[in-house]
Design an enzyme around this catalytic site. Structure first.
Site, mmCIF file in Angstrom:
data_model
loop_
_atom_site.group_PDB
_atom_site.id
_atom_site.type_symbol
_atom_site.label_atom_id
_atom_site.label_comp_id
_atom_site.label_asym_id
_atom_site.label_seq_id
_atom_site.Cartn_x
_atom_site.Cartn_y
_atom_site.Cartn_z
ATOM 1 N N ASP A 37 -13.998 -1.561 6.384
ATOM 2 C CA ASP A 37 -14.301 -3.010 6.208
ATOM 3 C C ASP A 37 -13.796 -4.152 7.244
ATOM 4 O O ASP A 37 -14.569 -4.199 8.014
ATOM 5 C CB ASP A 37 -13.782 -3.456 4.950
ATOM 6 C CG ASP A 37 -14.386 -2.852 3.575
ATOM 7 O OD1 ASP A 37 -15.661 -3.081 3.675
ATOM 8 O OD2 ASP A 37 -13.828 -2.471 2.396
ATOM 9 N N GLY B 237 -10.205 1.406 6.528
ATOM 10 C CA GLY B 237 -11.073 1.663 8.000
ATOM 11 C C GLY B 237 -12.541 1.298 7.797
ATOM 12 O O GLY B 237 -13.113 1.710 8.646
ATOM 13 N N ASN C 55 0.883 -1.154 -0.013
ATOM 14 C CA ASN C 55 -0.014 0.057 -0.007
ATOM 15 C C ASN C 55 0.743 1.270 0.093
ATOM 16 O O ASN C 55 0.404 2.403 -0.428
ATOM 17 C CB ASN C 55 -0.920 -0.097 1.177
ATOM 18 C CG ASN C 55 -2.352 -0.338 0.602
ATOM 19 O OD1 ASN C 55 -2.870 0.354 0.167
ATOM 20 N ND2 ASN C 55 -2.899 -1.509 1.445
ATOM 21 N N CYS D 111 -7.209 -0.811 8.933
ATOM 22 C CA CYS D 111 -6.744 -1.674 7.544
ATOM 23 C C CYS D 111 -6.251 -0.516 6.642
ATOM 24 O O CYS D 111 -5.561 0.155 7.002
ATOM 25 C CB CYS D 111 -7.875 -2.456 7.159
ATOM 26 S SG CYS D 111 -9.476 -1.749 6.964
ATOM 27 N N ARG E 1 -20.777 -2.595 -1.363
ATOM 28 C CA ARG E 1 -20.414 -3.829 -0.842
ATOM 29 C C ARG E 1 -21.456 -4.919 -1.566
ATOM 30 O O ARG E 1 -21.529 -5.997 -1.942
ATOM 31 C CB ARG E 1 -20.115 -3.997 0.324
ATOM 32 C CG ARG E 1 -18.984 -3.026 0.915
ATOM 33 C CD ARG E 1 -17.500 -3.916 0.470
ATOM 34 N NE ARG E 1 -16.567 -3.204 0.700
ATOM 35 C CZ ARG E 1 -15.787 -2.183 -0.130
ATOM 36 N NH1 ARG E 1 -16.342 -2.104 -1.329
ATOM 37 N NH2 ARG E 1 -14.614 -1.524 0.374
#
Lengths: 754, 569
Positions: free
Chosen positions: A537, A535, A445, A532, A578
């Site tokens: 999921d 932030g 990332n 993550c 989603r």
């Protein structure tokens, strides 16, 4: 005597199908009425018996030869099953009479329930309504609602009906019947079996619709039709005999053609094509129209139509929109206090458009600090408090990845901010930063400007990676799982096939990550920052699950609703993306079963601690059904801000209105309120996890619950309550009588002694 | 006494015991003829009593002169770790335990030394006689009778002295049939469904290579079908992987066995349903327990290990076959004969499971006990041989006749129980208890291989029956299912793979704490108790109220009793 309680509840689980006859006139087909009246009266009488038949039917399970008895009964013995069902009924009746404590065997999951999407309670109620309306049709002779049409929700209306359609059931074989489409659901009913076979699917669960067959395929009997792929792990195939295909004259514009009134169309077609009966043409036409309506209402977003939630106008006694008040929830946690403050800096969603309006942040951080930190975190998602330990003051905060990039950028303000979070907890001089991703992903990332916290820059912080894979991996895993579970299960390799999907592996990862967070907070009294990439999921999964383990409030029905409202909805899990609500781009890479995974994890914890939850898995199933159904506004759109803009709270109904109005349907009779103060540390090794078969395999007829234990539990509780009340009444009555009668008795006694 | 020479050391201090779900125990080890006892030295009342007969195998690892570690692997699937200090002591302890668990003489087993400390109300040894058990299934004037042809166990050593056979068949015929059937196990009645179709079991027919026939056998079987048209012979012998059913039967023929040729049994249809038996089953259990106990390895392979152990598949096949039998009896009304080779293993699994599916009596405590007695204990399942070794014994030391057949049967019952939790009077722990006692017990019920052997060792006189113990009112309630509601219907279990689950409270209980599940059940129990106490309170209050009302009516305060009082149940 208590049987009424059991059956009476049935109707309440799903939205009530209230006044339904009003809108039925909008049927698009208008085919000849004598036929419909005939089919109406015959199937009408069927539907009356369907209720009891279901409950009898469910007593039998899979026969050894692999075909469930009801299958045979349904397909081959529909004509003479009358006697069979009645004998079953009498047996049932006998049983319930003989065992008063059980009350009536309230109709368990029905045979056909495997085909109705919203729960089968709904289905039962449906057959009630149907039988009522069909009776009415017969009596008054006026057309109100044909029995092969669904009973409708307030706000729902029939869009089209196609006759002579065959549903190719993968378990019980083809069934011929009528397919109706409303602006909310697809409804199929086949009078071929007794009870009539019913299938209903809220159009929200439809992921894609494909036409099957055509010029290039063989003209087998069931080779033409449509296949509907659903988000709830099933595919439905409908077929129709290819009638003499009516060619629309080329020179007639298609749209123009359909704008011509029906009767005139006939004439045109007759004139041009010159063969085929008008009825056949009409049938082909109504099918085509049904398909079109199906596409429109399954994908309203793609057709610029409103979601059904905006048309649904049921009245519920409770209003679910008032359930979650951010400030009240923070107050419940003991905030604000000396270390944490509540800020409305994001009230206009200007600092972070995917975050809620109300935040709890370290008191030591100024508004300017917050603004500065927001620039260093992906999408402005800065660390905000999710939960605080009532004693140790250790916290769970959530955020997105820091924008470190390849150059290893730093932000003094972000570092200070993390320090503030750590300082707010006097018990520990350490802070854990849990990065949900696998280490490699976090490193990768950096190339995209993201990354993770450098431990050198963040003093006293320890970064741990939780190895949870991204949304694409999860989507692929669920796809494989669906292949393994639906429609047929490979007996010999079930377990290894299941293993190959890695679904349970992912569940284990999410659970053990959450466990690690809960353990750090509870046992080590150390604060944890979770993130993550964005932030919304994995982070939501982890914080919500950790909170569920740590705080018994979230294991009550209300608390669980608050947890979802807070950690998932208000913090911007992108439900619309989603799930792909009403969107026809089924291959959209943004779709992923992240929330389903969370619910699965909750189920795994529930299974290990059966008495620690106020609700049963029925609530989880309802939640997932309406995650897709678009009946309620709760899961629509991507963020709190979008929901504000669309006025979801005023224009739609909350799913929690349904839940709160029917609490008793979801209550767990085993719940022990004392567990509210317990911390749950579930076991996360593979041998303690199970596939949630009641969800993933629920369309399989062999999954019908053989003996609904929880219903018995519920009945026991009910009987208990009744008896307790009765004892109280009798006591009072006795006391009243005794005081009332005592002079007389005394008199009596005197007379006697004289 | 004989044990003295085996016990090289009877007491050993400073041992360390580690066992599942318990803190480490630092204490003293005592070894008696039948028990291994470890008790803590401090005042905490921590103690372990373990029957030697429960120990399947002992693994030792010596650490020089300082001592060593013993792993006691038990037949109840538990693994205990015992650290002993001092090389000499370690060797003595290990040798003593190994010798004691190898004592073969059945008369030295613990049941012959155990004395019940309570008065036996009903003797379990005499509670389930053939006469009383079959009195409901056969009536005088029926086609069936009780034969005592085997009263000296000479016709069939593994059958009980009294068996139920067709009335038309003379005892002399039975002797002829016994010579024709493997292990002398001629067809006998196991169950009769709703007074009609019958379920029988036997050993395989000894056709031999030259196609021997037995007129008496044919007459018996064909006679059973006199009134019904069709019967099914369910053959549960396993196929060798390379062999087709036909080849198998042929190779069985060479060894003297075979199948009933259709021309001679015209109305019987033969169905081949292979079920694994004997060492194949034990190997399967070994693989399963290897997987369960291997907590160190990567957990991601658990499911495929579970699958490759084949245990769940064995359950599926067995249940499937039982369902088939039940279906023949219930839905076709056809009679069924079940046999494998000698009819002592998979045959008994199938006949007893079919009865559980069909017969609600078998789902009560007493009915289930009777079923175990009838089909397994009197039916001649060789418990002593099958349970002499279990899955922890290295395969080199096992015999081919060691097998967890009974455990598999209990597991199948558990699967049905899990699907129909309200239809059984007993709770799941009753099955676990039976599993434990069938391997190692203070009671004589599971001693020996058959009734003949138990009579020979005078077990009924000299030992206490498990049923005498378990049926006592002080004991039984903890094995009762609080959710029981008598269900007279036939219950069809699902055999779909996702409907079957690993039996956690047997296979996982030493690895996973079963606490939360038990806590949930205790909530149910409390509910049920509260319910019944409330009921009695209501009844009492209602009576009081009625009395008062009658009194009030007599003196004319009220004219009629309140309707409500009468109507409330």
């Amino acid at each position: 005597m208590f049987s009424g309680g059991g059956t009476g509840n049935q109707g309440k689980i799903k939205g009530k199908a209230g006044s339904s006859s009003g809108s039925s006139s909008s049927s698009g087909s208008g085919s000849d009425s004598s036929e419909s009246a005939a089919s109406g009266s015959s199937s009408g009488s069927n539907s009356i018996s369907s209720h009891t038949h279901d409950s009898g039917d469910s007593s039998s399970g899979t026969t050894p030869l692999g075909t469930p008895p009801h299958v045979q009964m349904a397909s081959h013995e529909s004509l003479n099953s009358e006697s069979k069902s009645s004998s079953l009924n009498s047996k049932l009746g006998h049983e319930s009479a003989g065992s008063p404590s059980a009350g009536s065997p309230s109709p368990p999951k029905s045979a056909c329930s495997s085909s109705s999407t919203s729960t089968d309670h709904h289905h039962h109620q449906l057959s009630h309504v149907l039988s009522a309306t069909s009776k009415m049709t017969v009596r008054e002779g006026s057309r109100t609602l044909r029995p092969d049409e669904p009973s409708l929700f307030p706000g729902e209306h029939l869009e089209g009906t196609a006759r002579e359609v065959t549903y190719l059931c993968p378990y019980t074989g083809p069934k011929k019947g009528t397919l109706s489409v409303t602006n909310y659901r697809l409804y199929f009913r086949s009078p071929e079996t007794d009870p009539p076979y019913e299938l209903e699917v809220p159009l929200g669960v439809v992921s894609r619709i494909e036409k099957v067959g055509g010029a290039n395929t063989s003209r087998g009997e069931n080779s033409y039709g449509i296949e509907i792929f659903c988000k709830d792990i099933r595919n439905l195939r409908f077929a129709h005999k290819q009638q003499t295909e009516v060619q629309i004259p080329l020179h007639l514009d298609r749209e123009l053609y359909f704008s011509i009134p029906v009767f005139r169309r006939f004439r045109i077609l007759h004139n041009i094509a010159g063969y085929g009966t008008s009825q056949m043409n009409e049938e082909n036409h109504s099918r085509r129209m049904v398909t079109e309506k199906l596409l429109q209402h399954a994908f309203p977003a793609s057709h610029k139509l409103p979601f059904f939630a905006f048309e649904y106008c049921e009245q519920y006694p409770e209003n679910g929109w008032t359930l979650y008040e951010p400030i009240a929830e923070l107050k419940r946690q003991g905030l604000p206090n000396e270390s944490w403050r509540i800020t409305k800096i994001n009230e206009q969603y200007e600092i972070c458009e995917t975050y809620p309006a109300v935040w709890a942040v370290p008191a030591a951080a100024s508004d300017n600090d917050l603004r500065s930190v927001a620039t260093f975190r992906s999408r402005g998602r800065i660390p905000v408090l999710s939960w605080i330990h009532p004693e140790s003051q250790a916290t769970i905060t959530r955020c997105a990845q820091p924008l470190v990039g390849v150059g290893g950028k730093r932000s003094r303000d972000d570092e200070a901010y993390i320090q503030h979070i750590m300082d707010a907890n006097a018990q520990s001089h350490k802070i854990f930063i849990m990065d949900a991703r696998p280490n490699v992903n976090a490193v990768a990332n950096k190339a995209k400007g993201g990354g993770y916290e450098n431990e050198d820059a963040y003093q006293n912080a320890e970064v741990q990676f939780l190895d949870i894979h991204n949304i694409h991996v999860m989507r692929e895993s669920l796809r494989k799982l669906q292949e393994v579970c639906y429609p047929h299960i490979d007996n010999a390799h079930w377990l290894s096939n299941l293993e190959a999907t890695h679904w349970l592996d992912h569940i284990r990862c999410v659970l053990s990550g959450s466990l690690r967070i809960a353990d750090k907070v509870e046992s080590h009294k150390t604060s944890v920052v979770v993130h993550c990439s964005d932030g919304w999921d994995r982070t939501a999964q982890l914080t919500a699950l950790a909170m569920l383990m740590l705080d018994g409030y979230y294991r009550t029905i209300q608390g669980f609703a608050v947890l979802i409202e807070k950690e998932w909805l208000s913090f911007g899990h992108k439900f619309a993306q989603r799930i792909g609500h009403g969107d026809d781009r089924h291959q959209d890479a943004d779709r992923s079963p992240v929330f389903l995974q969370f619910v699965d994890c909750v189920w795994q914890i529930m299974r290990q601690f059966p008495h620690a939850f106020q609700f049963t898995e029925d609530l989880l199933l309802t939640l997932l059904d309406h995650l897709y159904s678009c009946l309620f506004g709760t899961f629509l759109y991507n963020s709190e801000r979008e929901r504000m803009e669309k006025e979801v709270k005023t224009k739609t109904i909350s799913l929690w209105s349904l839940v709160l109005s029917n609490m008793s349907d979801y209550e767990n009779p085993l719940y022990n309120p004392a567990t509210r103060h317990h911390i749950l540390f579930p076991l996360t090794s593979m041998r303690h996890l199970r596939l949630w078969d009641k969800y993933y395999c629920r369309w399989n007829p062999s999954m019908r619950q053989q003996e609904p234990v929880h219903i018995r539990f519920k009945e026991l509780l009910h009987v208990n309550g009744q008896l307790e009340k009765r004892v109280d009444e009798l006591r009072k009555e006795l006391a009243a009588r005794q005081t009332h009668e005592s002079p007389e008795s005394l008199q009596l006694w005197f007379n006697f002694n004289k | 006494m004989e044990f003295a020479e085996l016990i090289r050391i009877s007491r050993c201090d400073r041992v360390m015991l580690q066992r599942p779900h318990h803190p480490k125990l630092d204490g003293t080890l005592c070894i008696t003829g039948h028990h291994l006892i470890v008790s803590s030295r401090d005042d905490e009342p921590q103690e372990l009593w373990l029957l030697h007969s429960n120990i399947d195998t002992v693994e030792r690892r010596q650490q020089g002169m300082t001592g060593g570690t013993l792993w006691l692997k038990c037949k109840d699937l538990r693994i205990l770790q015992l650290d002993v200090i001092g090389a000499d002591q370690f060797a003595k302890v290990a040798d003593t335990i190994e010798d004691l668990i190898r004592v073969e003489d059945p008369l030295l087993k613990y049941p012959f030394f155990y004395r019940a400390m309570y008065t036996v109300l009903e003797d379990g040894w005499t509670a389930f006689t053939t006469e009383s058990e079959f009195s409901r299934l056969i009536q005088p004037g029926d086609d069936w009778r009780i034969s005592y042809v085997n009263k000296d166990y000479k016709v069939c050593s593994s059958y009980p002295s009294a068996v139920v056979v067709p009335k038309s068949v003379e005892d002399s015929d039975l002797i002829a049939i016994a010579n024709f059937r493997q292990a002398g196990r001629f067809p006998v009645l196991a169950y009769r469904h709703e007074g009609m179709a019958v379920l029988m079991r036997s050993g395989q027919p000894l056709i031999t290579a030259n196609g021997k026939r037995c007129k008496e056998d044919e007459r018996l079987l064909n006679g059973v079908l006199a009134r019904e048209k069709r019967g099914y012979i369910i053959d549960t012998r396993t196929q060798n992987l390379a062999q087709s059913a036909k080849n198998l039967a042929q190779s069985a023929k060479l060894r003297g066995g075979g199948y009933e040729p259709e021309p001679h049994y015209p109305n019987w249809r033969r169905v081949h349903k292979p079920i694994d038996r004997h060492h194949v089953l034990l190997d399967s259990l070994t693989k399963l327990m290897d997987g369960v106990n291997d907590t160190s390895s990567g957990t991601d392979k658990w499911l495929s290990r579970l699958e490759s152990s084949n245990w769940m598949n064995n359950i599926k096949e067995t249940l499937n076959c039982a369902c088939l039998v039940a279906q023949c009896l219930d839905q076709e009304g056809a009679s069924v004969l079940v046999h494998d080779t000698d009819g002592m293993d998979s045959t008994l699994q199938v006949t007893s499971l079919a009865q559980i599916i069909l017969n609600p009596d078998c789902r009560t405590v007493r009915g289930f006990e009777a079923l175990i007695e009838r089909e397994w204990i009197q039916g001649g399942h060789p418990f002593a041989t099958r349970h002499a070794r279990s899955c922890y014994t290295p395969s080199a030391h096992r015999s081919k006749s060691n097998s967890p057949t009974f455990l598999l049967f209990l597991d199948c019952v558990y699967q049905i129980h899990a699907q129909f939790s309200c239809s059984f009077e007993f709770a799941e722990n009753f099955l676990v208890m039976l599993f434990e006692h069938s391997y190692s017990s203070q009671f004589g019920t599971f001693l020996g291989n058959n009734e003949c052997e138990r009579r020979a060792m005078k077990a009924p006189e000299r030992t206490c029956s498990l049923w005498s113990y378990v049926n006592r009112p002080e004991i039984l309630p903890k094995y009762l299912n609080p959710m029981y509601e008598p269900n007279q219907r036939v219950i069809w279990p699902s055999v779909a793979p996702m409907s079957l689950q690993l039996w956690g409270s047997v296979f996982l209980r030493w690895v996973v704490d079963q606490g939360p599940q038990e806590a949930a059940w205790s909530v149910v129990r409390e509910l049920k108790e509260r319910d019944s106490s409330l009921r009695s309170r209501v009844a009492r209050l209602r009576r009081q109220l009625q009395d008062l009302e009658r009194e009030a009516m007599e003196v004319g305060i009220i004219t009629s009793p309140t309707e409500e009082v009468m109507s409330v149940a």
